[in-house]
Motif scaffolding. Structure first.
Motif, PDB file in Angstrom:
ATOM      1  N   PHE A 174       2.294  74.247  22.420  1.00 50.06           N
ATOM      2  CA  PHE A 174       2.972  72.992  22.520  1.00 50.06           C
ATOM      3  C   PHE A 174       3.662  72.573  21.463  1.00 50.06           C
ATOM      4  O   PHE A 174       4.678  71.466  21.586  1.00 50.06           O
ATOM      5  CB  PHE A 174       1.743  71.997  22.940  1.00 50.06           C
ATOM      6  N   ARG A 175       3.218  72.416  20.105  1.00 49.40           N
ATOM      7  CA  ARG A 175       3.792  71.867  19.127  1.00 49.40           C
ATOM      8  C   ARG A 175       5.252  72.599  18.749  1.00 49.40           C
ATOM      9  O   ARG A 175       6.057  71.709  18.507  1.00 49.40           O
ATOM     10  CB  ARG A 175       3.071  72.274  17.693  1.00 49.40           C
ATOM     11  N   ALA A 176       5.479  73.817  19.046  1.00 47.12           N
ATOM     12  CA  ALA A 176       6.886  74.418  19.046  1.00 47.12           C
ATOM     13  C   ALA A 176       7.713  73.622  19.998  1.00 47.12           C
ATOM     14  O   ALA A 176       8.868  73.508  19.958  1.00 47.12           O
ATOM     15  CB  ALA A 176       6.586  76.009  19.390  1.00 47.12           C
ATOM     16  N   GLY A 177       7.213  73.452  21.428  1.00 52.08           N
ATOM     17  CA  GLY A 177       7.673  72.817  22.260  1.00 52.08           C
ATOM     18  C   GLY A 177       8.041  71.498  21.920  1.00 52.08           C
ATOM     19  O   GLY A 177       9.347  70.916  22.249  1.00 52.08           O
ATOM     20  N   ILE A 178       7.213  70.808  21.346  1.00 53.36           N
ATOM     21  CA  ILE A 178       7.649  69.439  20.965  1.00 53.36           C
ATOM     22  C   ILE A 178       8.742  69.315  19.706  1.00 53.36           C
ATOM     23  O   ILE A 178       9.616  68.567  20.072  1.00 53.36           O
ATOM     24  CB  ILE A 178       6.158  68.522  20.463  1.00 53.36           C
ATOM     25  N   GLU A 179       8.553  70.238  19.068  1.00 54.48           N
ATOM     26  CA  GLU A 179       9.541  70.287  17.768  1.00 54.48           C
ATOM     27  C   GLU A 179      11.093  70.587  18.478  1.00 54.48           C
ATOM     28  O   GLU A 179      11.940  70.620  17.623  1.00 54.48           O
ATOM     29  CB  GLU A 179       9.183  71.086  16.828  1.00 54.48           C
ATOM     30  N   SER A 180      11.069  71.541  19.547  1.00 55.68           N
ATOM     31  CA  SER A 180      12.276  72.071  20.045  1.00 55.68           C
ATOM     32  C   SER A 180      12.994  71.061  20.710  1.00 55.68           C
ATOM     33  O   SER A 180      14.096  71.104  20.669  1.00 55.68           O
ATOM     34  CB  SER A 180      12.231  73.227  20.954  1.00 55.68           C
ATOM     35  N   ILE A 220      -3.062  69.991  24.017  1.00 58.69           N
ATOM     36  CA  ILE A 220      -2.173  68.837  23.798  1.00 58.69           C
ATOM     37  C   ILE A 220      -2.626  67.746  22.914  1.00 58.69           C
ATOM     38  O   ILE A 220      -1.554  67.152  22.177  1.00 58.69           O
ATOM     39  CB  ILE A 220      -1.899  67.996  25.625  1.00 58.69           C
ATOM     40  N   ILE A 221      -3.829  67.323  22.954  1.00 57.02           N
ATOM     41  CA  ILE A 221      -4.145  66.415  21.869  1.00 57.02           C
ATOM     42  C   ILE A 221      -4.218  67.007  20.532  1.00 57.02           C
ATOM     43  O   ILE A 221      -3.428  66.256  19.529  1.00 57.02           O
ATOM     44  CB  ILE A 221      -5.844  66.182  22.070  1.00 57.02           C
ATOM     45  N   LEU A 222      -4.332  68.137  19.974  1.00 61.30           N
ATOM     46  CA  LEU A 222      -4.141  68.748  18.782  1.00 61.30           C
ATOM     47  C   LEU A 222      -2.691  68.964  18.565  1.00 61.30           C
ATOM     48  O   LEU A 222      -2.272  68.492  17.256  1.00 61.30           O
ATOM     49  CB  LEU A 222      -4.645  70.458  18.759  1.00 61.30           C
ATOM     50  N   ALA A 223      -1.760  69.167  19.284  1.00 53.98           N
ATOM     51  CA  ALA A 223      -0.343  69.363  19.170  1.00 53.98           C
ATOM     52  C   ALA A 223       0.195  68.123  19.022  1.00 53.98           C
ATOM     53  O   ALA A 223       1.122  67.921  18.062  1.00 53.98           O
ATOM     54  CB  ALA A 223       0.199  69.816  20.380  1.00 53.98           C
ATOM     55  N   THR A 224      -0.171  66.953  19.621  1.00 48.45           N
ATOM     56  CA  THR A 224       0.200  65.639  19.560  1.00 48.45           C
ATOM     57  C   THR A 224      -0.091  65.065  18.111  1.00 48.45           C
ATOM     58  O   THR A 224       0.725  64.519  17.202  1.00 48.45           O
ATOM     59  CB  THR A 224      -0.304  64.498  20.453  1.00 48.45           C
ATOM     60  N   LEU A 225      -1.347  65.437  17.746  1.00 46.74           N
ATOM     61  CA  LEU A 225      -1.889  65.037  16.401  1.00 46.74           C
ATOM     62  C   LEU A 225      -1.200  65.835  15.185  1.00 46.74           C
ATOM     63  O   LEU A 225      -0.861  65.192  14.085  1.00 46.74           O
ATOM     64  CB  LEU A 225      -3.280  65.192  16.020  1.00 46.74           C
TER      65      LEU A 225
END
Length: 285
Positions: A169-175, A94-99
């Protein structure tokens, strides 16, 4: 009068009865075909020339009973490593995806560093990461306590799987639609509050099936910590195999890993089907 209005019509009752009959017929055909296929496969296997030798080498009940205590004790070590590795992967990813999703040119070095991390550990085989972490870091002789092999195995799992899960997680955030972010900021929420209260809850819900599949994969790979010398289920099976000259302990360890993964596999299938049914509600003609 109100009760009569809600009673299904004769046509609807006929349709429901037809659906029940079709479902029962499909289940019966599936059971019969499965039993016939299993019987044919079993007959074909037991009639092969080497079946007796294979049965003695891989499916010996006496060897299985002898190896059971040591292998099941090693499996508990795998479960403990899996638990702590899953927690570490969840937090770090989660930290990596947020960054990785930080915006603005000032954060380019951070995004580049995280991208390099994910590229590196997604490209490296897990077994090489285990060797590098499990033998390389202690070999530096740093002024740190002496940790057991399962500790370094947990660190290697966290490093490797965080690279995969962070991309999920990054794919989910960008979706999540940008309007959600803009609406949250217009209400006075800071960037951190927007991510924590608005973006991440929606992103996690979208990628939960993929996260569950990654967890199933990690359940299997946790057995690789045996290469560091940890007496887990795989290493215990190896010890028993060396003492009995029989491969049945490996079969026992494999079955235990399958039993460990089956609940999560079935839960993943159920949740995926539930999400698909919710998304397609009202769209089936």
């Amino acid at each position: 009068m109100t009760t009569a209005l809600h009673e299904p019509s004769a046509v609807e009752l006929d349709r429901r009865g037809f659906r029940r009959r079709q479902t029962s017929r499909s289940v019966l055909i599936a059971v019969i075909s499965t039993l016939v296929f299993a019987a044919i496969a079993w007959i074909a296997i037991v009639n092969t020339p080497g079946w007796q030798r294979v049965q003695h080498s891989f499916f010996d009940p006496a060897v299985l009973a002898k190896a059971w205590p040591r292998v099941i004790t090693g499996l508990w070590l795998n479960i403990r490593v899996l638990f702590f590795a899953a927690l570490g992967v969840l937090v770090l990813s989660i930290i990596l995806a947020t960054l990785r999703t930080l915006r603005g040119p000032i954060f380019f070095p951070v995004r580049a560093l995280v991208a390099g991390y994910t590229d590196l550990f997604r490209g490296l085989p897990l077994i090489i990461v285990l060797y590098l972490v499990g033998f390389g870091i202690p070999g530096l002789r740093l002024d740190i306590p002496r940790f057991p092999a399962e500790f370094w195995g947990t660190i290697a799992l966290i490093l490797t799987y965080s690279a995969y899960v962070s991309e999920v997680f990054r794919a989910g955030i960008e979706s999540v639609h940008p309007s959600q972010r803009l609406a949250a900021r217009s209400l006075g929420l800071s960037h951190g509050q927007t991510m924590r209260l608005v973006i991440l809850p929606q992103a996690i819900r979208k990628v939960t099936p993929a996260l569950m599949n990654d967890f199933v994969a990690m359940q299997k790979d946790v057995g690789l910590i045996s290469v560091l010398g940890a007496i887990d289920a795989v290493r215990a099976a190896q010890i028993e195999t060396a003492s009995s000259f029989n491969f049945t302990p490996y079969v026992l360890a494999g079955l235990l890993f399958v039993l460990l993964a089956l609940p999560m596999i079935r839960l993943t299938d159920w949740y995926t089907a539930r999400m698909r049914a919710r998304e397609q509600a009202g769209s089936i003609v």
